[in-house]
Every structure is written in structure tokens, then in C-alpha cells.
Design a protein around this motif. Structure first.
Motif, short mmCIF file in Angstrom:
data_model
loop_
_atom_site.label_atom_id
_atom_site.label_comp_id
_atom_site.label_asym_id
_atom_site.label_seq_id
_atom_site.Cartn_x
_atom_site.Cartn_y
_atom_site.Cartn_z
N MET A 1 0.84 -1.21 0.00
CA MET A 1 0.00 0.00 0.00
C MET A 1 0.87 1.26 0.00
SD MET A 1 -3.21 -0.94 0.02
CE MET A 1 -4.26 0.34 0.72
N THR A 2 0.28 2.36 -0.46
CA THR A 2 0.95 3.66 -0.51
C THR A 2 0.08 4.68 0.22
OG1 THR A 2 2.07 3.18 -2.60
CG2 THR A 2 1.74 5.49 -2.07
N LEU A 3 0.73 5.65 0.85
CA LEU A 3 0.00 6.75 1.48
C LEU A 3 -0.14 7.90 0.49
CD1 LEU A 3 1.44 7.04 5.10
CD2 LEU A 3 -0.83 6.29 4.43
N LEU A 4 -1.38 8.31 0.23
CA LEU A 4 -1.66 9.47 -0.62
C LEU A 4 -1.92 10.66 0.29
CD1 LEU A 4 -2.46 10.75 -3.42
CD2 LEU A 4 -4.81 10.09 -2.85
N PHE A 5 -1.23 11.76 0.06
CA PHE A 5 -1.41 12.98 0.85
C PHE A 5 -2.20 13.99 0.03
CE2 PHE A 5 1.37 12.54 4.57
CZ PHE A 5 2.05 11.37 4.23
N LEU A 6 -3.23 14.59 0.65
CA LEU A 6 -4.03 15.65 0.03
C LEU A 6 -3.94 16.89 0.90
CD1 LEU A 6 -7.23 13.56 -0.89
CD2 LEU A 6 -5.32 14.15 -2.39
N ASP A 7 -3.56 18.03 0.31
CA ASP A 7 -3.39 19.27 1.07
C ASP A 7 -4.29 20.35 0.48
OD1 ASP A 7 -0.71 21.64 1.75
OD2 ASP A 7 -2.38 20.98 3.01
N ASN A 8 -4.48 21.43 1.26
CA ASN A 8 -5.30 22.58 0.88
C ASN A 8 -6.77 22.20 0.76
OD1 ASN A 8 -5.59 25.34 0.36
ND2 ASN A 8 -5.60 25.01 -1.85
N LEU A 9 -7.22 21.31 1.64
CA LEU A 9 -8.63 20.90 1.63
C LEU A 9 -9.52 22.04 2.13
CD1 LEU A 9 -8.15 17.32 3.08
CD2 LEU A 9 -8.68 17.90 0.71
N PRO A 10 -10.75 22.11 1.67
CA PRO A 10 -11.66 23.19 2.10
C PRO A 10 -12.01 23.07 3.59
CG PRO A 10 -12.47 22.10 0.12
CD PRO A 10 -11.35 21.26 0.63
N PRO A 11 -12.37 24.17 4.23
CA PRO A 11 -12.79 24.12 5.64
C PRO A 11 -14.03 23.23 5.79
CG PRO A 11 -12.45 26.39 4.91
CD PRO A 11 -12.39 25.54 3.69
N GLY A 12 -14.09 22.49 6.90
CA GLY A 12 -15.26 21.68 7.18
C GLY A 12 -15.39 20.45 6.32
N ILE A 13 -14.35 20.10 5.56
CA ILE A 13 -14.42 18.92 4.70
C ILE A 13 -14.57 17.67 5.56
CG2 ILE A 13 -11.95 18.45 4.65
CD1 ILE A 13 -14.23 18.36 1.59
N ASN A 14 -15.25 16.65 5.03
CA ASN A 14 -15.38 15.38 5.76
C ASN A 14 -14.87 14.23 4.90
OD1 ASN A 14 -17.52 14.63 3.97
ND2 ASN A 14 -18.96 15.75 5.28
N LYS A 15 -14.78 13.06 5.49
CA LYS A 15 -14.22 11.91 4.79
C LYS A 15 -15.08 11.50 3.60
CE LYS A 15 -11.86 10.12 8.88
NZ LYS A 15 -11.69 8.97 9.81
N GLY A 16 -16.40 11.66 3.73
CA GLY A 16 -17.28 11.31 2.62
C GLY A 16 -17.02 12.15 1.39
N ALA A 17 -16.79 13.45 1.60
CA ALA A 17 -16.51 14.35 0.47
C ALA A 17 -15.18 14.00 -0.19
CB ALA A 17 -16.51 15.79 0.95
#
Length: 718
Positions: A1-17
Motif C-alpha cells: 500500500m501507498t499513502l496518498l497525501f491531500l493538502d489545501n482541503l476546504p474548511p469543514g471537509i469530511n471523509k465522505g466528500a
């Protein structure tokens, strides 16, 4: 497995989004997406290795709620590399060797690049043209040598030779042939003291000396041995802990009683008390996550004291001597039976009398041992002397045998003294790599507590794990990570601490976060809280609105009545430059502005000792240190100021270029440290045109504008 990093997410974002974004924009199937973890504006996602490249290509730069997302991957260091027979511990050992090679190469390259003494000193790893101004025996039998420049009014240049740093002292006139290994024991602006194991006998009448940082190979070998032992453990507690720490079985916790034990520190707040209860209930491992100013050390000390009340023995460790001494000093102040293991020179002077070395040295039984040693050497000398009268047959052999027996008795007395002192302490404090089997033997502890665990590479923490039945990790993985020199080792995840690895994999199931902070004005706190801690921090009422003008003797004016100020140098030609004959960067115009702000603070009545200037670049430290330190204002790198605080902090960002290259500033965790050192006043100076190319700094500048703290340098009085 690999870790994917996501940055600059919107405020209040949730895992479903995030899941929908990866399916709709990235083209991934639901079944291919693993665990998602959110930390502030960043998320980590487990994905199959085969999807790593395509997902990064699809997601990096794509929009989510009108924000451009940054995406990148990093192989998960918690798992063995696919397609190889290398297991977790073999991999760590290989990366440890890569790091050792890189450190040696770096020191060698710096020495070769520094053709002159002046250039050598600019590396921060060397001091030259030193003379001995004092030397005497002490500190557990070591020799204490104090060095300074020949002109004793001359200050030492800025350097990285901190207390506890292993060093090599060489006589310059000998061409490096005469050298002594030691440890830095004290330092100030004009002198540096080194603890050596032998007297420095020089070859010339008026020698000068060179002091260089040395690699700590003893610590490295201990880590290699610990990895081997952890890997080979079978059918014991270490093997059980290994299974938990490698995710082969889940950690377990005792059912918490309806009534928790009465706190020993009555000042603990509810999140701290919950963290203490949670840690004490862990059967295997638990994490105390302590953001800046939230009283993590206070909580750790309470855990240790409560464990002792339950009849447990505790091993308290940290990666650095300063962090160990912080816990050690608190435990002593609380009246606990605690012992400090390690070289006395690496311990704060006021705490040295509680080190094992000095307690052994001052023990009454050691007078007998020292007397036996003196008599033994006298007998050996007597047996070796020429005598006119022929000795009786066998007399010399008998004298030597008697001397040998005396030395054996002396060593036995010393070993018994060490054992008695170790047995008398319920708590032992040491650095993670300072645990020596030669001293501790097979000793084990009911509880191992590792403070600042986020700053240690994983091999280091396996040393205390091997000696503990349960483990508590305390720290903050959102602040400075472990220092890794090797780019190859870093790319393969060597900089990911065990604490962060567990937080990414197990998150809230294994940790409790502290949320009430007692350091910062809420305007200083809010941005780091939003960015790194999911907006969870609260400022205690005692600090929520405090400003400089509340301090005695400080005048009330705009500078002292506001908590935050950002001065934008964009468009003012405050250009960065590489230091002459060096590799670090500086910004001379920015340094002039920093000096003016310090002068304004001093003129308003702020004490010099309440002001600090910090910057990511050593060259900028050197540029600022000369005018400011004579005033009593501390100047240091961000890394050097970790764990510290001041009433007023000025941050010099340095970077200003047309290419938008921000260098060290891209490590946003380092900037989290910088932004959270100030109690009442934070001043940040930087070029928005350069730094705002990174989403983190774009958000930071937006925050400064939102709270009315943004100012252009053109508004500054000349």
C-alpha cells in the motif's frame, strides 16, 4: 500500500466528500480506497501501489469546492516493501545505515568546502583558533576544559555545538594528529566547556585548538542492536508489543473504573485528566497528543506519578537531553524518587547531582573502592621497581596478584553501588539512545514513557520499548519531525516517527488530544489551530486576551496592544542572497527591519529577555545575532527554539525571489513551531509574492488580513 497525501482541503471537509472526490475526479473505485485520516487541511489515504501515479496525476491541482488540491504520495513505512523479502526491522536498519553514511559525507563535504577557518566556522559545526582558559577534574571523573577565542573579549560565532553534543578537540599545530573525544558540557556567548575522559596533553607551549562536531556511533550501534533484538524476539512481552506496533493485533485497554484516581496535580484540566486516565488504562500502547502550550509535559508527569502510586516502575525517555531534563526536573520538584542516567555533561548543571555517575562517585562505599584502587596501583609500582636486595622467590608475583584482587574488589564495590542506587529509584530518566545494557543489564520496567516521541526516528524508540511492558508516547506529530540528513532515507520514510505512523494508522483509537492551551493569545493560536488541529484548541482565560501592554513597565501603544502583525516586504526589493562562502540564505534588508522592530519593542519597555527572533536559516541567525545578542535578545533557528516560548517573537522568513522558491518554508510543520512560540506578540516579516505560491502561506496571509494584522513594509516608519 501507498499513502496518498491531500493538502489545501476546504474548511469543514469530511471523509465522505474526500471519498467522492477521489472516485469522481480520480477515477478510483470505492473498494480501492482504504483508510482516510483528516488532520486540519490535510488528509492521508491508503491506496494500492498500482494506483499511486494515476491518482496523483488526476488529483494534483484539481478543484474541490473551488480550491486547488495538492496531491502526492509516500510509501507507507509501516509495511514491508512489496516484492521484497525485507521486513520492517531490516528496512529500518538499512535506512539507519543510509543516514549514518549521509551524516559522515555531510561533515566531510563541509570540511572540504570550508577552505579557510572562517568558512569552517560558518558551517556551524566547527570552532577554530580556541585556547584553553581553564581545566580541572570533576563531573564523575571527567576532565572539564573551558575554551575561548584568544582575545577573551571576542564572542564565539554562532554554532550548533549545544550542550550534550559529541565533539572532537584537536590541537591545530599538530595537523589533527593529536585529538581527544568529549561532550559539550556548558556554553555561553564567549566560552564553551567540554568534558573529556583524559587530560589534553599538548605538543606546543602556546597551542590553539579546533572543536568539531562528531558522529555519535555509540548511539547508532545501540539502535542497530535494538532493531535486531526486536526482530528476533519470540514468546515474550517484546514480541507481543511488536505485534501491536506492526498492526498484527489491535491494542487493548482496561475498562476504566467509574471513579478515576484523585489527581496529584490539582491544576489539571478535563482533557488532561482524560488523557491521564486513558494512558493508565493502556495494556500495550497509548498516545498523548499535545499541541503547543497545552501542558503535555504536565500531563506526562502526572501519568508517571500515578503509575508509581500503583506500585509500578517507570522508564521516562525523550530523544534529546533537554526534553529528558524537562521531565526530570518536574519529577524532582514533585518529590519523586527519580534517577537520571547518562553523561553528566549532557545534563543541566542544577540537576547533575541526581545523575547515576555523580551519585555513585559521591557514595560512601566508593571511598573504600578508591582506597583499594590507590593501594593496588602502589603495589603494582612497587612490584615493578628495581631493588638491590633480591626479593624472595614469588614475592613480585604475590604483590601483583594482591593488586589484581584489590582492583577486583574495587570493581565489585562499584558494581554493587550502581545496583543499589538503581534499585532505590522508582523512576529512571534517560535519552532514548542513552540506555546502556552495560549499566541496566536485564532490567525491565512496568511502564515506558517517551516524551517528544514525534521527534525521534523509529529505531531510537525501540530501545525503551525493549525494556518496557507498556508504552506511552507523548508529543505532537504536527510539529518538527525527526531530523533526517539522507535524502534517500527520507524518501523511503525514515523521517516518519513511530508516533506519527501509529496516529496515521490508528488515530483516535489509540490517542487522546489535549485541547486547552496556556501560552498564546487566541489570535496567535487560531491559525495553527485551524490548520493543524481541526480548530480544536481553546485558549485558557488566563492567556486568551493577554498582550504586551499588560506587562509591568510596558507602555500602551499600537505595537504593544495588538497580538499579531504581518509585515509584507513584497515589491520593496528585499531580495534574499546566499551567504558568501556558504550555503545558507539570508536577507539583509529584512534583517534591518527586524532590528528596527526589536528597537521599538525595547523602547516600549519590553525586557530584552522577553524577546526572541527566530528564522529557518542559519545565515540569517548569524546576520541578526551580532547586533541583537549584545542587547540580551535571543536569536535562533526555528529548530533551536522548539519547546521554548517568549512574550514577543519576531519571525524572519528570509525567502524573496522571482521564482517563488520557498525552500525550508515548504515544511509547514516547522512553521507551526515558529508561529506558536509567542505568548503575547507575534510579528512575521516576509515577501507575500514569494511565499504565497504555497497554499499554506496563501491561507496564512489571508488569516492575517482577516484579523487586521496585515501591513505593507511601505507603511513602516523609517
Amino acid at each position: 500500500m501507498t499513502l496518498l497525501f491531500l493538502d489545501n482541503l476546504p474548511p469543514g471537509i469530511n471523509k465522505g466528500a474526500i471519498l467522492r472526490f477521489m472516485i469522481e475526479t480520480g477515477g478510483a473505485s470505492r473498494d480501492a480506497i482504504g483508510r482516510i485520516e483528516l488532520t486540519g487541511r490535510q488528509a492521508t489515504v491508503d491506496i494500492p501501489d498500482a494506483l499511486a501515479d494515476s491518482l496523483v496525476k488526476a488529483l494534483d491541482g484539481a478543484q474541490l469546492n473551488h480550491r486547488h488540491i495538492r496531491a502526492w504520495t509516500q510509501a507507507d513505512p509501516g509495511r514491508a516493501s512489496a516484492g521484497t523479502d525485507e521486513d520492517h526491522f531490516q528496512r529500518l536498519a538499512r535506512l539507519l545505515d543510509l543516514e549514518a553514511e549521509a551524516e559522515k559525507a555531510q561533515l566531510l563535504a563541509e570540511m572540504q568546502r570550508a577552505g579557510s577557518d572562517e568558512a569552517a566556522e560558518r558551517t556551524g559545526h566547527t570552532l577554530v583558533q580556541l585556547v584553553i582558559i581553564d581545566e580541572y577534574g570533576g563531573l564523575g571523573g571527567r576532565i572539564l576544559v573551558t575554551l575561548a577565542k584568544r582575545s577573551q573579549n571576542q564572542s564565539l560565532p554562532w554554532h550548533r555545538l549545544e550542550v550534550g553534543t559529541p565533539v572532537i578537540l584537536t590541537e591545530e599545530q599538530s595537523g589533527g594528529d593529536t585529538a581527544w573525544r568529549g561532550v559539550v558540557s556548558q556554553r555561553d556567548r564567549q566560552t564553551i566547556q567540554v568534558a573529556l575522559n583524559e587530560w589534553p596533553e599538548t605538543e606546543t607551549s602556546r597551542p590553539t585548538f579546533r572543536l568539531d562536531v562528531s558522529n555519535d556511533e555509540i548511539a547508532r550501534q545501540r539502535q542497530r542492536d535494538a532493531l535486531t533484538r526486536a526482530r528476533s524476539a519470540r514468546g515474550d512481552r517484546t514480541a507481543e508489543l511488536r505485534r501491536v506496533l506492526l498492526y498484527e493485533q489491535p491494542p487493548s485497554f482496561q475498562k476504566q473504573p467509574d471513579s478515576a484516581p484523585a489527581p496529584l496535580d490539582h491544576g489539571l484540566n478535563p482533557p488532561q485528566l482524560e488523557a491521564v486516565r486513558f494512558a493508565l488504562a493502556a495494556n500495550d500502547v497509548a498516545i498523548i497528543h499535545g499541541p503547543p502550550g497545552t501542558g503535555k509535559t504536565t500531563t506526562v508527569v502526572e501519568v508517571i506519578r500515578q503509575a508509581v502510586r500503583q506500585g509500578q516502575t517507570v522508564l521516562a525517555c525523550a530523544p534529546s537531553n533537554l526534553a529528558v531534563d524537562n521531565v526530570f526536573e518536574r519529577l524532582l520538584a514533585a518529590g519523586e524518587s527519580v534517577l537520571r542516567l547518562g553523561h553528566p555533561a549532557r545534563v543541566l548543571p542544577q540537576l547533575r547531582e541526581h545523575t547515576l555517575d555523580l551519585l555513585v562517585d559521591n557514595h560512601p562505599d566508593m571511598k573504600i573502592a578508591r582506597k583499594l584502587i590507590r593501594e593496588a596501583y602502589a603495589l603494582r609500582d612497587q612490584a615493578g621497581k628495581f631493588k638491590r636486595a633480591r626479593p624472595e622467590p614469588g614475592a613480585k608475583r604475590e604483590m601483583r596478584q594482591e593488586a589484581k584482587q584489590m582492583l577486583t574488589d574495587a570493581r565489585r564495590i562499584e558494581a554493587q553501588t550502581v545496583e543499589r542506587i538503581l534499585d532505590s529509584a522508582r523512576i529512571l530518566c534517560a535519552t532514548t539512545t542513552g540506555l546502556s545494557s552495560e549499566v541496566l543489564g536485564r532490567r525491565r520496567f512496568d511502564l515506558g514513557v517517551i516524551d517528544e516521541a514525534g521527534q525521534s526516528t523509529e529505531p531510537g524508540v525501540w530501545l525503551p520499548i525493549l525494556r518496557s511492558d507498556r508504552i506511552i508516547l507523548a508529543g505532537d506529530h504536527c510539529q518538527l519531525p525527526p531530523t533526517v540528513v539522507s535524502p534517500e532515507a527520507a524518501a523511503q520514510g525514515f523521517g516518519l516517527s513511530l508516533m506519527e505512523r501509529l496516529m496515521v494508522e490508528l488515530g483516535p483509537d489509540i490517542s487522546r488530544q489535549l485541547t486547552v492551551q496556556y501560552r498564546m493569545h487566541e489570535a496567535i493560536m487560531n491559525f495553527p489551530s485551524q490548520e493543524f488541529y481541526d480548530d480544536s484548541l481553546q485558549a485558557d482565560p488566563s492567556v486568551r486576551t493577554h498582550v504586551l501592554s499588560d506587562l509591568p513597565g510596558v507602555t500602551a501603544e499600537a505595537l504593544t496592544e495588538t497580538p499579531v502583525e504581518y509585515i509584507d516586504t513584497a515589491g520593496a526589493s528585499y531580495d534574499e542572497e546566499i551567504e558568501p562562502d556558504g550555503q545558507s540564505r539570508r536577507n539583509s534588508q529584512e534583517a534591518i527591519l527586524v532590528n528596527r522592530k526589536v528597537e521599538s519593542l525595547l523602547a516600549a519597555g519590553v525586557r530584552p529577555g522577553d524577546i526572541a527572533v527566530i528564522t529557518p536559516y542559519a545565515a540569517q541567525v548569524r546576520l541578526l545575532r551580532e547586533p541583537l545578542e549584545p542587547l540580551g535578545v535571543e536569536v535562533d533557528t526555528v529548530d533551536g527554539f522548539q519547546g521554548r516560548e517568549k512574550e514577543a517573537v519576531i519571525i524572519s522568513l528570509v525567502r524573496a525571489n522571482l521564482a517563488g522558491d520557498i525552500g525550508f518554508l515548504a515544511d509547514t510543520r516547522r512553521m507551526n513551531v515558529a508561529l506558536t512560540r509567542a505568548r503575547r506578540k507575534l510579528i512575521v516579516i516576509g515577501d507575500s509574492a514569494t511565499i504565497s505560491v504555497h497554499p499554506f502561506y496563501e491561507r496564512l496571509i489571508g488569516y492575517f488580513e482577516q484579523i487586521g494584522a496585515y501591513r505593507s513594509v511601505w507603511e513602516e516608519p523609517i
